[in-house]
Design a protein around this motif. Structure first.
Motif, PDB file in Angstrom:
ATOM      1  N   LEU A 168      -2.338   4.532  -1.535  1.00  0.00           N
ATOM      2  CA  LEU A 168      -2.687   5.493  -0.495  1.00  0.00           C
ATOM      3  C   LEU A 168      -3.061   6.840  -1.100  1.00  0.00           C
ATOM      4  N   SER A 169      -3.717   7.656  -0.299  1.00  0.00           N
ATOM      5  CA  SER A 169      -4.070   9.018  -0.698  1.00  0.00           C
ATOM      6  C   SER A 169      -3.465  10.001   0.293  1.00  0.00           C
ATOM      7  N   PHE A 170      -3.291  11.254  -0.152  1.00  0.00           N
ATOM      8  CA  PHE A 170      -2.809  12.316   0.724  1.00  0.00           C
ATOM      9  C   PHE A 170      -3.551  13.595   0.375  1.00  0.00           C
ATOM     10  N   SER A 215       2.067  10.911   7.022  1.00  0.00           N
ATOM     11  CA  SER A 215       0.690  10.493   6.756  1.00  0.00           C
ATOM     12  C   SER A 215       0.650   9.095   6.156  1.00  0.00           C
ATOM     13  N   MET A 216       1.541   8.811   5.208  1.00  0.00           N
ATOM     14  CA  MET A 216       1.588   7.500   4.573  1.00  0.00           C
ATOM     15  C   MET A 216       1.925   6.409   5.594  1.00  0.00           C
ATOM     16  N   ARG A 275       0.827  -1.217   0.000  1.00  0.00           N
ATOM     17  CA  ARG A 275       0.000   0.000   0.000  1.00  0.00           C
ATOM     18  C   ARG A 275       0.856   1.259   0.000  1.00  0.00           C
ATOM     19  N   GLU A 285       1.578   6.468   8.853  1.00  0.00           N
ATOM     20  CA  GLU A 285       0.490   6.271   9.826  1.00  0.00           C
ATOM     21  C   GLU A 285      -0.667   5.479   9.225  1.00  0.00           C
ATOM     22  N   ALA A 286      -0.873   5.617   7.921  1.00  0.00           N
ATOM     23  CA  ALA A 286      -1.975   4.912   7.253  1.00  0.00           C
ATOM     24  C   ALA A 286      -1.785   3.404   7.254  1.00  0.00           C
TER      25      ALA A 286
END
Length: 262
Positions: A189-191, A223-224, A184, A226-227
């Motif tokens: 993933l998205s940001f 962010s990535m 992933r 933590e996702a």
């Protein structure tokens, strides 16, 4: 050697003295002085406005050349806790940093912090620390490569192409990665509400991930991470384009060599 900065009735500017003794224009004399080619009573002086007395011995080096006065680019290994890039340093210096008083990373650039064993055959001069520009911002908590340049060509390259230059970072993490977490991270993933393009992510060891990505945004890597169930402990940038940090110790810098291209 007497104080060269204090005017007196029987002293003159060093640049005027050099120009007169060697039949040079004042501008050329100033460039030779700033280029580190002039000594006064055996001591190197790089300030054209320094004051010299008639009895003092002023010497222009035999190998003096204006061809050597090329603009330089400095590669700094920024430690955590310093502001770096795109106006952040000016704001930090003028108003106190946005990051709780963090000092500008440019304050680390000095002759005393030049990397020992730098492969570049460049004499360290005071003029190398003036008129430096930085287009490679790095978050204050992060460490790693930050570029400062006097070269307008390199400045333009970084300003225009930083989004398309691949940056490599080593990210120390803690926690347990989710199932398919690595896959992933590479894609999926998205940001800030937007899907991220494919990214190269791999394990360097049990606690460190290697990211190679373009167009990185502030906060994107945390962010990535933590996702997928992890937490960032530290981020270190080790490459921008084709230029690596190499073995520069933290808090020190080296010269960009002529053959190195971003």
């Amino acid at each position: 050697m007497k104080n060269l900065s204090t005017p007196s009735n029987n002293t003159e500017r060093l640049a005027k003295r050099v120009a007169a003794e060697h039949g040079l224009s004042r501008s050329a004399a100033e460039q030779y002085i700033e280029g580190g080619f002039v000594s006064v009573d055996g001591a190197l002086v790089e300030v054209p406005g320094a004051r010299v007395a008639p009895q003092q011995k002023v010497v222009l080096a035999q190998d003096a050349s204006l061809d050597a006065l090329e603009p330089v680019t400095l590669l700094l290994h920024k430690p955590p806790g310093f502001e770096a890039g795109l106006g952040l340093e000016a704001a930090a210096a003028a108003h106190g940093s946005r990051s709780q008083g963090a000092p500008p990373a440019s304050t680390l650039l000095a002759p005393s912090t030049h990397m020992e064993g730098d492969a570049a055959d460049t004499r360290v001069l005071q003029r190398h620390f003036r008129a430096l520009e930085c287009f490679t911002p790095l978050p204050t908590p992060a460490s790693g490569l930050v570029v400062y340049t006097q070269d307008k060509r390199i400045a333009r390259k970084l300003a225009e192409d930083i989004e398309s230059l691949e940056q490599e970072c080593i990210v120390e993490v803690a926690g347990q990665i989710a199932d398919n977490g690595l896959k992933r991270l590479c894609h999926g993933l998205s940001f800030n509400g937007r899907p991220l393009p494919p990214i190269k992510v791999s394990w360097q060891n049990e606690t460190r991930l290697r990211f190679a990505l373009k167009g990185i945004r502030p906060g994107q890597i945390p962010s990535m991470v933590e996702a997928v169930g992890l937490r960032v402990v530290a981020i270190k940038r080790i490459r921008i384009g084709r230029v690596p940090l190499s073995k520069v110790p933290e808090g020190q810098w080296r010269y960009l060599q002529p053959w190195e291209k971003f």
